[in-house]
Design a protein around this motif. Structure first.
Motif, short mmCIF file in Angstrom:
data_model
loop_
_atom_site.label_atom_id
_atom_site.label_comp_id
_atom_site.label_asym_id
_atom_site.label_seq_id
_atom_site.Cartn_x
_atom_site.Cartn_y
_atom_site.Cartn_z
N LEU A 39 9.81 6.70 0.53
CA LEU A 39 11.22 6.24 0.37
C LEU A 39 11.76 4.79 0.74
CD1 LEU A 39 12.76 9.59 1.51
CD2 LEU A 39 12.11 8.86 -0.88
N VAL A 40 10.93 4.32 1.80
CA VAL A 40 11.11 3.08 2.32
C VAL A 40 9.72 2.56 2.56
CG1 VAL A 40 12.26 1.87 4.10
CG2 VAL A 40 13.20 3.85 3.67
N ALA A 41 9.40 1.10 1.94
CA ALA A 41 8.28 0.51 2.38
C ALA A 41 8.32 -0.99 2.71
CB ALA A 41 7.39 0.50 0.86
N GLU A 42 7.61 -1.46 3.55
CA GLU A 42 7.72 -2.91 3.84
C GLU A 42 6.66 -3.67 3.83
OE1 GLU A 42 9.37 -2.84 7.90
OE2 GLU A 42 11.34 -2.07 7.61
N PRO A 43 6.81 -5.08 3.63
CA PRO A 43 5.49 -5.70 3.43
C PRO A 43 4.49 -5.68 4.73
CG PRO A 43 7.27 -6.96 2.47
CD PRO A 43 8.02 -5.98 3.32
N LEU A 44 3.33 -5.71 4.60
CA LEU A 44 2.46 -5.81 5.72
C LEU A 44 2.29 -7.31 6.35
CD1 LEU A 44 -0.43 -3.16 4.87
CD2 LEU A 44 1.45 -3.08 6.57
N ALA A 45 2.50 -7.45 7.30
CA ALA A 45 2.63 -8.91 7.77
C ALA A 45 0.91 -9.47 7.82
CB ALA A 45 3.01 -9.15 9.28
N PRO A 46 0.72 -10.57 7.33
CA PRO A 46 -0.68 -11.14 7.20
C PRO A 46 -1.10 -11.21 8.93
CG PRO A 46 0.84 -12.73 6.47
CD PRO A 46 1.57 -11.52 6.42
N SER A 47 -2.35 -10.77 9.23
CA SER A 47 -2.86 -10.91 10.39
C SER A 47 -4.09 -10.98 10.67
CB SER A 47 -2.05 -9.80 11.63
OG SER A 47 -2.77 -10.16 12.85
N ALA B 294 24.35 8.34 -11.12
CA ALA B 294 24.26 8.22 -9.81
C ALA B 294 23.24 9.38 -9.22
CB ALA B 294 25.27 8.37 -9.06
N PRO B 295 21.81 9.11 -9.33
CA PRO B 295 21.04 10.13 -8.37
C PRO B 295 21.27 10.90 -7.30
CG PRO B 295 19.80 8.13 -9.45
CD PRO B 295 21.17 7.89 -9.46
N ARG B 296 21.08 12.13 -7.41
CA ARG B 296 21.35 12.89 -6.13
C ARG B 296 20.37 12.28 -5.16
NH1 ARG B 296 23.37 17.26 -3.34
NH2 ARG B 296 21.73 18.65 -2.47
N PHE B 297 19.07 11.92 -5.05
CA PHE B 297 18.52 11.37 -3.96
C PHE B 297 18.05 9.93 -4.68
CE2 PHE B 297 17.66 15.99 -3.71
CZ PHE B 297 17.97 15.96 -2.49
N PRO B 298 17.82 8.92 -3.83
CA PRO B 298 17.48 7.79 -3.99
C PRO B 298 15.86 7.40 -4.66
CG PRO B 298 17.34 8.01 -1.84
CD PRO B 298 18.05 9.10 -2.11
N PRO B 299 16.00 6.78 -5.70
CA PRO B 299 14.58 6.65 -6.23
C PRO B 299 13.64 6.24 -5.37
CG PRO B 299 15.86 5.06 -7.25
CD PRO B 299 16.67 5.80 -6.20
N PRO B 300 12.34 6.68 -5.41
CA PRO B 300 11.30 6.24 -4.36
C PRO B 300 10.53 5.02 -4.48
CG PRO B 300 10.39 8.15 -5.58
CD PRO B 300 11.80 7.88 -5.99
N ASP B 301 10.29 4.33 -3.59
CA ASP B 301 9.58 2.84 -3.81
C ASP B 301 8.24 3.32 -4.72
OD1 ASP B 301 11.71 1.64 -3.09
OD2 ASP B 301 10.78 1.44 -0.88
N PHE B 302 7.62 4.40 -3.96
CA PHE B 302 6.11 4.69 -4.55
C PHE B 302 5.95 6.25 -4.75
CE2 PHE B 302 5.76 0.43 -2.46
CZ PHE B 302 5.24 0.06 -3.19
N ALA C 193 4.13 1.95 4.44
CA ALA C 193 5.21 3.09 4.31
C ALA C 193 5.88 3.30 5.69
CB ALA C 193 4.74 4.44 3.91
N ARG C 194 7.33 3.27 5.55
CA ARG C 194 8.11 3.23 6.73
C ARG C 194 9.00 4.72 6.89
NH1 ARG C 194 10.56 -0.66 9.88
NH2 ARG C 194 10.86 1.42 10.95
N ARG C 195 8.95 5.27 5.89
CA ARG C 195 9.41 6.84 5.62
C ARG C 195 8.99 7.27 4.48
NH1 ARG C 195 13.29 9.75 7.88
NH2 ARG C 195 14.23 11.24 6.70
N VAL C 196 8.35 8.47 4.62
CA VAL C 196 7.72 9.50 3.56
C VAL C 196 8.19 10.73 3.44
CG1 VAL C 196 5.35 9.99 2.79
CG2 VAL C 196 5.60 8.10 4.04
N GLU C 197 8.26 11.24 2.32
CA GLU C 197 8.86 12.56 2.13
C GLU C 197 7.95 13.48 1.39
OE1 GLU C 197 13.21 13.92 1.06
OE2 GLU C 197 12.02 13.49 -0.79
N LEU C 198 7.63 14.76 1.54
CA LEU C 198 6.82 15.60 1.02
C LEU C 198 7.79 16.79 0.32
CD1 LEU C 198 4.16 16.95 0.05
CD2 LEU C 198 4.25 18.15 2.31
N SER C 199 7.65 16.86 -0.96
CA SER C 199 8.50 17.82 -1.55
C SER C 199 7.52 18.86 -2.18
CB SER C 199 9.11 17.12 -2.72
OG SER C 199 10.15 16.30 -2.28
N LEU C 200 7.99 20.09 -1.94
CA LEU C 200 7.14 21.48 -2.55
C LEU C 200 8.21 22.10 -3.41
CD1 LEU C 200 5.59 22.51 0.92
CD2 LEU C 200 4.71 20.99 -0.79
#
Length: 530
Positions: free
Chosen positions: A343-351, A236-244, A282-289
């Protein structure tokens, strides 16, 4: 497909290492951690110097003092030791995002497909042990094809890496001579099995399963299957695995803010390429140093709708770091790894809005970017939007949610009806039809003075905010009964849509059923159409 591989890290001297890291102990003195067990102070942790003196865990403090008066003692602090283990786990995510706690003194990492970055699994072990040793931590490690095998090798075997795809002969050579404690059994079970002549893993592996299960329960055999890889196990990872994920490792640590910002821009470019391949934003992005001294700094930002532009991502982090609630980046002795994770990605709606409605699309994008920047600077809770929710009473039919949480629902406002139904204003009556209820309600219904032809009939005129209104047309009533599942639901309400002689429209209600819930009707103004 890459075979799964796991790295177990064991910190056998976590208690004493924590005390030495605080700098309050003489570096050359033997050190032990103690706690009260059965009304006696006993040793629960030893450093290498104390272990060389022949002291053992479980020995009473009085006996240890009698043997070695120079022994330095500190009180065990399970809460602080747990926090230190969590910080070590955060630091170990530099090797893989799939890093999990193995309490009370271990970690488990899924290193499938990453060992080649460090010259192999042995090189990965040496890199981890060397870096943690520089931080004052004693660590033993083991690598296997499943968590149970890695755990056993780290704690009980001189050989720390198990070959992939073990044969029966190789498995027996590597694990059969290990003690039963390597299966992770509790001390009582180990002692009971030892009295029956079962002291090593081979003693269980070479005997029929049925008698062992009948006498000692199913756990020893189940743990043996885990060790062999016959039973699937996971962590059980301490942090959820990122989408990208995009990362950069530096041969020479970077310490200036300008270098960090430049690397962030390059990481954002890399991340956008990964997102574009799957037409996502991307809906949520995290930077780790990751600093060379073991500290890890994480900064996360959110977007109100999917973003796949590098400049927009960099701008969000600039606003976040400029926020008064966010501490400035401190590189310490340098940062040797930067990671940008979606951490969270969503499809881009075609437009085709760029061609057909360029101005509208640009305004929508500008508004979205403004919401994202304000949310990053002021915090997500400071910038909100109204969202319809399922509720029985009209004043509870909407709630404030963070603006970056998502787009509002389309098709009008969801409004509750008596009897548990719902309606979207304007959805059934056409675009030109007037809404059946106001889109905005008063925070609290305001009392009014109303005069009706009969006590339970609609009002002929009413006074609101000291102004008298003559009713020219009225629709209703729409009855909303009190919620039967709430004790404080209140009396029944009869709602009317009223229009005065000057064309102004109001939404008002009479509270209470005459003769049953009240003897004198009370009238309230709940909203205004406009």
């Amino acid at each position: 497909m890459t075979n799964r591989r796991f790295l177990a890290l064991w910190t056998p001297r976590l208690m004493t290492d924590r005390a030495r890291r605080l700098g309050a102990v003489d570096p050359g003195a033997p050190l032990a951690a103690v706690t009260r067990v059965d009304n006696a102070e006993r040793l629960v942790g030893l450093d290498a110097a104390a272990a060389r003196l022949g002291l053992t865990v479980g020995l009473s403090l009085a006996d240890a003092r009698a043997r070695h008066p120079a022994l330095v003692v500190v009180e065990a602090n399970p809460a602080e030791e747990a926090r230190l283990l969590e910080r070590i786990c955060d630091w170990c995510s530099r090797y893989t995002p799939l890093a999990a706690l193995d309490r009370p003194d271990g970690l488990m990492l899924d290193i499938s497909g990453v060992a080649h970055l460090f010259g192999g699994e042995a090189g990965l072990i040496e890199d981890a042990r060397g870096r943690l040793a520089a931080q004052g931590l004693t660590v033993l490690a083991g690598v296997g094809s499943n968590p149970r095998a890695a755990w056993a090798l780290a704690r009980f075997s001189a050989q720390k890496v198990a070959p992939d795809d073990l044969t029966e002969k190789a498995f027996a050579k590597l694990f059969h001579d290990l003690p039963l404690a390597a299966l992770g059994l509790d001390p009582k079970t180990v002692a009971d099995m030892a009295r029956a002549g079962l002291r090593r893993i081979g003693d269980v592996a070479m005997r029929p399963r049925a008698p062992i299960t009948a006498r000692f329960g199913p756990l020893p055999v189940a743990r043996l299957d885990e060790l062999r890889g016959l039973a699937r196990s996971s962590i059980a990872p301490r942090f959820p695995p990122p989408d990208f994920l995009a990362e950069r490792r530096f041969a020479s640590p970077i310490a200036t803010l300008a270098a960090i910002e430049l690397s962030l821009r390059k990481l954002a470019d890399d991340l956008v390429v990964l997102l574009e391949r799957q037409a996502k934003g991307a809906r949520r992005v995290e930077l780790s140093l990751y600093r060379v001294d073991g500290a890890v700094r994480r900064v996360a930002v959110g977007a109100s709708r999917p973003v796949n532009e590098a400049r927009a991502i960099v701008r969000l982090f600039a606003e976040r770091l400029a926020s008064p609630e966010e501490d400035a980046i401190d590189a310490g002795f340098g940062v040797d790894l930067m990671r940008l994770a979606c951490l969270v990605a969503e499809p881009l709606a075609p437009s085709q809005s760029e061609i057909e409605r360029a101005h509208e699309a640009e305004r929508a994008r500008a508004l979205s970017q403004l919401i994202d920047r304000l949310s990053a600077r002021l915090g997500a809770r400071a910038v909100t939007r109204r969202e319809p929710v399922e509720a029985h009473l009209p004043e509870r039919a909407e709630a404030a949610t963070p603006a970056i949480a998502g787009e509002g629902r389309g098709g009008g406002i969801l409004l509750p009806l008596a009897g548990g139904g719902d309606r979207r204003s304007g959805s059934d009556e056409g675009e030109s039809a007037a809404p059946s209820r106001p889109l905005r309600l008063f925070v609290r219904p305001e009392p009014i003075e109303a005069m009706a032809e009969v006590p339970d009939g609609p009002p002929l005129r009413f006074r609101w905010r000291r102004v008298l209104h003559d009713v020219a047309a009225i629709e209703g009533p729409e009855r909303i009964a009190p919620p039967w599942w709430r004790r404080d639901g209140g009396p029944t309400r009869d709602y009317f849509r009223a229009e005065d002689s000057q064309g102004r429209r109001f939404w008002l209600y009479r509270e209470g059923l005459l003769g049953r819930e009240t003897q004198r009707a009370k009238w309230f103004m709940h909203g205004v159409f406009g």
